[in-house]
Structure formats: C-alpha cells, structure tokens
Design a protein around this motif. Structure first.
Motif, PDB file in Angstrom:
ATOM      1  N   THR A   1      -4.825   3.948   8.798  1.00  0.00           N
ATOM      2  CA  THR A   1      -4.194   5.083   8.135  1.00  0.00           C
ATOM      3  C   THR A   1      -4.332   6.312   9.023  1.00  0.00           C
ATOM      4  OG1 THR A   1      -6.229   5.687   6.950  1.00  0.00           O
ATOM      5  CG2 THR A   1      -4.694   4.205   5.830  1.00  0.00           C
ATOM      6  N   THR A   2      -3.383   7.215   8.900  1.00  0.00           N
ATOM      7  CA  THR A   2      -3.430   8.470   9.636  1.00  0.00           C
ATOM      8  C   THR A   2      -3.262   9.615   8.660  1.00  0.00           C
ATOM      9  OG1 THR A   2      -2.340   9.802  11.330  1.00  0.00           O
ATOM     10  CG2 THR A   2      -0.960   8.257  10.128  1.00  0.00           C
ATOM     11  N   SER A   3      -3.974  10.712   8.901  1.00  0.00           N
ATOM     12  CA  SER A   3      -3.958  11.841   7.982  1.00  0.00           C
ATOM     13  C   SER A   3      -3.571  13.116   8.703  1.00  0.00           C
ATOM     14  CB  SER A   3      -5.338  12.014   7.335  1.00  0.00           C
ATOM     15  OG  SER A   3      -6.232  12.622   8.259  1.00  0.00           O
ATOM     16  N   ASP A   4      -3.380  14.180   7.918  1.00  0.00           N
ATOM     17  CA  ASP A   4      -3.024  15.478   8.500  1.00  0.00           C
ATOM     18  C   ASP A   4      -4.244  16.371   8.660  1.00  0.00           C
ATOM     19  OD1 ASP A   4      -3.620  16.115   5.902  1.00  0.00           O
ATOM     20  OD2 ASP A   4      -2.010  17.571   5.690  1.00  0.00           O
ATOM     21  N   CYS A   5      -5.432  15.786   8.581  1.00  0.00           N
ATOM     22  CA  CYS A   5      -6.661  16.579   8.642  1.00  0.00           C
ATOM     23  C   CYS A   5      -6.952  16.999  10.083  1.00  0.00           C
ATOM     24  CB  CYS A   5      -7.826  15.765   8.082  1.00  0.00           C
ATOM     25  SG  CYS A   5      -9.367  16.681   7.977  1.00  0.00           S
TER      26      CYS A   5
ATOM     27  N   CYS B   1      -1.240  12.647  13.613  1.00  0.00           N
ATOM     28  CA  CYS B   1      -0.392  11.526  14.029  1.00  0.00           C
ATOM     29  C   CYS B   1       0.570  11.196  12.887  1.00  0.00           C
ATOM     30  CB  CYS B   1      -1.237  10.312  14.379  1.00  0.00           C
ATOM     31  SG  CYS B   1      -2.414  10.586  15.711  1.00  0.00           S
ATOM     32  N   PRO B   2       1.816  11.671  12.932  1.00  0.00           N
ATOM     33  CA  PRO B   2       2.730  11.483  11.809  1.00  0.00           C
ATOM     34  C   PRO B   2       3.234  10.058  11.612  1.00  0.00           C
ATOM     35  CG  PRO B   2       3.838  12.603  13.615  1.00  0.00           C
ATOM     36  CD  PRO B   2       2.395  12.532  13.986  1.00  0.00           C
ATOM     37  N   SER B   3       3.147   9.184  12.630  1.00  0.00           N
ATOM     38  CA  SER B   3       3.651   7.824  12.453  1.00  0.00           C
ATOM     39  C   SER B   3       2.932   6.852  13.381  1.00  0.00           C
ATOM     40  CB  SER B   3       5.168   7.754  12.706  1.00  0.00           C
ATOM     41  OG  SER B   3       5.471   8.011  14.066  1.00  0.00           O
TER      42      SER B   3
ATOM     43  N   GLN C   1      -7.010  15.007   3.078  1.00  0.00           N
ATOM     44  CA  GLN C   1      -6.043  15.799   2.315  1.00  0.00           C
ATOM     45  C   GLN C   1      -4.824  14.969   1.933  1.00  0.00           C
ATOM     46  OE1 GLN C   1      -5.230  19.134   4.830  1.00  0.00           O
ATOM     47  NE2 GLN C   1      -7.320  19.924   4.735  1.00  0.00           N
ATOM     48  N   GLN C   2      -4.232  14.291   2.897  1.00  0.00           N
ATOM     49  CA  GLN C   2      -3.093  13.430   2.598  1.00  0.00           C
ATOM     50  C   GLN C   2      -2.925  12.387   3.689  1.00  0.00           C
ATOM     51  OE1 GLN C   2       0.890  15.175   2.937  1.00  0.00           O
ATOM     52  NE2 GLN C   2      -0.021  17.002   3.833  1.00  0.00           N
ATOM     53  N   THR C   3      -2.307  11.275   3.318  1.00  0.00           N
ATOM     54  CA  THR C   3      -2.043  10.174   4.244  1.00  0.00           C
ATOM     55  C   THR C   3      -0.607  10.278   4.739  1.00  0.00           C
ATOM     56  OG1 THR C   3      -3.617   8.756   3.071  1.00  0.00           O
ATOM     57  CG2 THR C   3      -2.019   7.676   4.512  1.00  0.00           C
ATOM     58  N   LEU C   4      -0.437  10.262   6.055  1.00  0.00           N
ATOM     59  CA  LEU C   4       0.891  10.395   6.645  1.00  0.00           C
ATOM     60  C   LEU C   4       1.569   9.056   6.897  1.00  0.00           C
ATOM     61  CD1 LEU C   4       0.169  13.223   9.257  1.00  0.00           C
ATOM     62  CD2 LEU C   4       1.022  13.448   6.920  1.00  0.00           C
ATOM     63  N   ASP C   5       0.792   8.047   7.289  1.00  0.00           N
ATOM     64  CA  ASP C   5       1.376   6.743   7.568  1.00  0.00           C
ATOM     65  C   ASP C   5       0.311   5.660   7.436  1.00  0.00           C
ATOM     66  OD1 ASP C   5       3.345   4.938   8.120  1.00  0.00           O
ATOM     67  OD2 ASP C   5       3.489   5.367  10.261  1.00  0.00           O
ATOM     68  N   ILE C   6       0.772   4.434   7.184  1.00  0.00           N
ATOM     69  CA  ILE C   6      -0.101   3.265   7.043  1.00  0.00           C
ATOM     70  C   ILE C   6       0.479   2.154   7.904  1.00  0.00           C
ATOM     71  CG2 ILE C   6      -1.106   1.587   5.455  1.00  0.00           C
ATOM     72  CD1 ILE C   6      -0.618   3.600   3.196  1.00  0.00           C
ATOM     73  N   LEU C   7      -0.387   1.459   8.624  1.00  0.00           N
ATOM     74  CA  LEU C   7       0.056   0.363   9.496  1.00  0.00           C
ATOM     75  C   LEU C   7      -0.864  -0.837   9.324  1.00  0.00           C
ATOM     76  CD1 LEU C   7       1.925  -0.594  11.862  1.00  0.00           C
ATOM     77  CD2 LEU C   7       0.131   0.201  13.404  1.00  0.00           C
ATOM     78  N   PHE C   8      -0.304  -1.964   8.837  1.00  0.00           N
ATOM     79  CA  PHE C   8      -1.048  -3.210   8.794  1.00  0.00           C
ATOM     80  C   PHE C   8      -1.106  -3.801  10.197  1.00  0.00           C
ATOM     81  CE2 PHE C   8      -0.613  -3.598   4.125  1.00  0.00           C
ATOM     82  CZ  PHE C   8      -1.889  -4.064   3.844  1.00  0.00           C
ATOM     83  N   LEU C   9      -2.280  -4.244  10.607  1.00  0.00           N
ATOM     84  CA  LEU C   9      -2.418  -4.941  11.875  1.00  0.00           C
ATOM     85  C   LEU C   9      -2.128  -6.422  11.665  1.00  0.00           C
ATOM     86  CD1 LEU C   9      -5.555  -3.107  13.302  1.00  0.00           C
ATOM     87  CD2 LEU C   9      -3.131  -2.559  13.576  1.00  0.00           C
ATOM     88  N   ARG C  10      -2.041  -7.170  12.754  1.00  0.00           N
ATOM     89  CA  ARG C  10      -1.587  -8.554  12.680  1.00  0.00           C
ATOM     90  C   ARG C  10      -2.470  -9.387  11.759  1.00  0.00           C
ATOM     91  NH1 ARG C  10      -0.259  -8.457  17.239  1.00  0.00           N
ATOM     92  NH2 ARG C  10       1.920  -7.992  16.838  1.00  0.00           N
TER      93      ARG C  10
ATOM     94  N   LEU D   1       0.843  -1.187   0.000  1.00  0.00           N
ATOM     95  CA  LEU D   1       0.000   0.000   0.000  1.00  0.00           C
ATOM     96  C   LEU D   1       0.880   1.240   0.000  1.00  0.00           C
ATOM     97  CD1 LEU D   1      -2.671  -0.872   2.739  1.00  0.00           C
ATOM     98  CD2 LEU D   1      -2.762  -1.361   0.297  1.00  0.00           C
ATOM     99  N   CYS D   2       0.396   2.300  -0.628  1.00  0.00           N
ATOM    100  CA  CYS D   2       1.116   3.564  -0.585  1.00  0.00           C
ATOM    101  C   CYS D   2       0.115   4.713  -0.525  1.00  0.00           C
ATOM    102  CB  CYS D   2       2.061   3.727  -1.775  1.00  0.00           C
ATOM    103  SG  CYS D   2       1.259   3.658  -3.371  1.00  0.00           S
ATOM    104  N   GLY D   3       0.461   5.723   0.221  1.00  0.00           N
ATOM    105  CA  GLY D   3      -0.370   6.908   0.370  1.00  0.00           C
ATOM    106  C   GLY D   3       0.501   8.144   0.386  1.00  0.00           C
ATOM    107  N   GLY D   4      -0.153   9.293   0.267  1.00  0.00           N
ATOM    108  CA  GLY D   4       0.605  10.538   0.254  1.00  0.00           C
ATOM    109  C   GLY D   4      -0.294  11.725   0.050  1.00  0.00           C
ATOM    110  N   HIS D   5       0.109  12.612  -0.843  1.00  0.00           N
ATOM    111  CA  HIS D   5      -0.631  13.848  -1.089  1.00  0.00           C
ATOM    112  C   HIS D   5      -1.840  13.551  -1.969  1.00  0.00           C
ATOM    113  CE1 HIS D   5       2.746  16.867   0.046  1.00  0.00           C
ATOM    114  NE2 HIS D   5       2.920  15.715   0.660  1.00  0.00           N
ATOM    115  N   SER D   6      -2.776  12.816  -1.439  1.00  0.00           N
ATOM    116  CA  SER D   6      -3.971  12.430  -2.183  1.00  0.00           C
ATOM    117  C   SER D   6      -5.042  11.998  -1.196  1.00  0.00           C
ATOM    118  CB  SER D   6      -3.651  11.287  -3.155  1.00  0.00           C
ATOM    119  OG  SER D   6      -4.821  10.795  -3.765  1.00  0.00           O
ATOM    120  N   SER D   7      -6.272  11.968  -1.662  1.00  0.00           N
ATOM    121  CA  SER D   7      -7.381  11.513  -0.820  1.00  0.00           C
ATOM    122  C   SER D   7      -7.569  10.004  -0.886  1.00  0.00           C
ATOM    123  CB  SER D   7      -8.674  12.204  -1.248  1.00  0.00           C
ATOM    124  OG  SER D   7      -8.987  11.873  -2.599  1.00  0.00           O
TER     125      SER D   7
END
Length: 389
Positions: A238-242, A274-276, A222-231, A195-201
C-alpha cells in the motif's frame, strides 16, 4: 349518451375547432400508448437500459481488428505514434482507462470519471460508447475488470465499492466503506475477494459472495493512494500520502494478506508520496510512481529493496494521480505526465524511448493493449480519451 360515444364527439369537436398551426390537446393515456407503439428499436444501449440488442454488442461481438491476432504468437511490444481515434463523452476528468483482460473481448475499453459515471467503449474499431453506468452518486475514482470480463469493480467518493454486470448494467453487490474510496483491487487468486482503501487509516477486504468484510488492515495513515497485490496474492503493498520528517515508515508498506501483519515499512526512504504502483508481468519486481517526478523500481521479494540504479525520469507528476504500467512482455514501462504527454521507457535500461504529445491537459493514464501491437489508450484531466497506434 354512452361514455365512449361522448368522448369521441368531444375529441372531434376539439379537432375541428383548433386553428391551423396549433397542436391539439392529446390525453395523457393516448400519448403513452402512442409513444409505446412508436418506440425506436435502434436506440443505443446507453439510452435503453436492459436492451438485449445493446447487451449483445457489449460482450458477444468479437472485433474484426482484434480477431486476426488471437491465433498469433504475441509480437514484441511496440510504441504507438499516431492518433487512431478520440473518445469524447465524459464531463469530468477521466481517472483511469483499462482494456478488457479477456483476449477476444480486448477491444472493450473501460473508463472511470469524476463525472460520477464509468463507461465501456469499442476502443478498437468504431470508438462508440457501448454502455454508460450510473451506479455511483460521487466521483468514480478507480475501476477495473474482473478476470472473466463479465463484471466491473468500481470505487467512488460516495463511500461505496460496487460490482456491476457489464451486459445489463445492474449492480451485483454494493459495499459501504464509511470513507471515500481511492483505490480498489481484486485478489489475484480469489477474484471474489477485493481490497479497497481511501480517505481512512484502514484498508478493507470484502468477499462478494457473502457481502461481508473479511479483513481490516490498520495502517495508521491519513489515506491510501494505491494498493498492489504481489505475485500469488500472499502479500501486497500500500502507498499513502503521508509526508513528514519520519515518513519513511509509512510511504510504502508491505502486508501479509492472511494475518494482516506488516511485513515491512522500510521500503522507500525518500520524502515523496507515491500515487500509483505497477507490478512487472514476468519478473519479481514492481514500480512506484513518485511525486519526485520519477518512477522507482523495487524487488517484489522481501525485503523489497529499491533498485538505485534504475530511475525513470523525464515526466512530471506535480500532485496529480498519474499512473504507470507495463506492456504485456514487461519490456516497456509507461507513464502519464502533468504536461499532457505519454512517456515510454525501456524497463531494463531506464532509457526514455519515446514521448507522445497526447493531451493539452494532464495525462493521467496510459494503458497498452494486451493483444494489438503498438496500441495504447490515454486519458486526461479534461475528460478526453484517445486511442493511439
């Protein structure tokens, strides 16, 4: 007169007529032949792309420092306190550092920088840069190893994510996302999918085998800051800058990987981005770094409730993409800081264990070694990497 004899005569005249101290003219063809004959086989791997000797140094050598610990039962996580080495060479901020997850290759340290490069270092003994990768035309925002340790996944501000061969430095596959990539993460059960996220919805899911986008997750942010797969990889966060008055439904979002449906958007109710994110290696929990200058703990099971009794404070975020992480046994939680320090916390009690004055510029990442006890790597906004023990 034969052409060869004439050329020899002309060259002889030139050599006899040139005053001392002035280099004579040498034809281009002769210069190329001379440079090929005098090639230095001792050039480093980053100077000679595809050098077989350089390739063997990247993956085939086992560090003498790591080797004794491969057959031992892992000790309890320790806290590094003294500087082991400095790794210099990046010309811009280093966003992340990560040790190779394969135990016998765990001396290899990956770094990704805003100077458009990512590098692999010998972080256990020599501190030498083993290879420089220049696959991107923009800043490299995120990078990680594949589970086999033979490939690297990177995301860049040039709108692409790339899977690169560690040994040869060649691109295995390249994906265009149409947006600046902030984060890229491999699926824990299917490493061919990421998965990849960034400056996109939206968040995109790609399959490296078919080189096709297999899923799209529409978050409306507005943008995705980080993505974390759970077990297990069945769901992810996902976390955003909104940030706004009603941002509680967009700061942290839980997704079902298969159906692309939102499982929960009422996870974190405070008005901080939440940046990470970091997943606990053993327990059903994860941690979110917040711009409120603390880390918050959450359950990784639905409904993903926040543990209000655990709050890890003492470091500063101040808008930087400061990362957090766990030791292999999950007892120690680490965080960088905008002050340049590396912070170590007891995960179960939230007590601050040690503050390492690591850098003069903001420390963005603290990566604990998966094999060597009490060893960690840190990186900062000035482009410096340090290894501590």
């Amino acid at each position: 007169m034969p052409q060869s004899f004439g050329d020899g005569l002309n060259q002889a005249k030139r050599h006899h007529s040139v005053p001392s101290g002035i280099r004579p003219y040498v034809p281009k063809r002769q210069r190329l032949a001379t440079s090929a004959d005098t090639h230095d086989p001792k050039l480093s791997a980053e100077q000679v792309p595809g050098n077989r000797a350089g390739e063997s140094q990247v993956l085939l050598d086992v560090s003498a420092r790591v080797k004794p610990y491969l057959t031992q039962k892992p000790d309890a996580a320790g806290i590094p306190r003294r500087l082991l080495m400095r790794l210099g060479g990046h010309q811009g901020p280093v966003n992340t550092v990560q040790w190779c997850p394969v135990p016998h290759l765990s001396h290899l340290l990956l770094s990704a920088s805003m100077d458009r490069t990512f590098k692999v270092w010998d972080g256990a003994e020599s501190g030498r840069c083993l290879r420089v990768y220049t696959c991107h035309s923009g800043a490299v925002r995120d990078a990680c190893w594949t589970p086999c340790g033979r490939h690297l996944l990177t995301g860049s501000f040039d709108n692409t994510t790339v899977i690169t061969d560690v040994e040869t430095g060649q691109q295995k596959v390249k994906f265009d996302n149409q947006f600046k990539v902030m984060c890229a993460v491999l699926h824990p059960s299917s490493p061919d999918v990421f998965l990849c996220g960034g400056h996109s919805s939206v968040v995109n899911a790609w399959d490296s085998r078919s080189s096709k986008m297999v899923k799209t997750y529409k978050a409306g942010i507005q943008q995705t800051l980080d993505i974390l797969f759970l077990r297990g990889g069945l769901d992810f966060i996902t976390t955003s800058d909104c940030v706004s008055r009603d941002s509680a439904d967009r700061t942290l979002i839980a997704w079902d990987y298969q159906t692309a449906a939102k499982l929960s958007n009422q996870i974190y109710h405070e008005r901080y981005t939440c940046p990470s994110l970091a997943l606990h290696p053993l327990e059903d929990s994860f941690v979110a770094q917040t711009n409120g200058n603390y880390m918050a703990a959450f359950s990784s099971q639905q409904p993903y409730r926040m543990n209000k009794r655990r709050r890890y404070e003492g470091h500063k975020v101040e808008g930087y993409a400061v990362q957090c992480g766990f030791s292999q046994d999950g007892t120690i939680l680490t965080s960088g800081s905008a002050t340049g320090c590396a912070h170590f916390y007891d995960y179960h009690t939230a007590r601050a264990l040690h503050t390492l004055r690591a850098h003069s510029q903001p420390c963005l990442c603290v990566a604990q070694h998966p094999v060597l006890p009490a060893t960690a790597a840190t990186c900062d906004w000035a482009g410096e990497i340090k290894v501590w023990h």
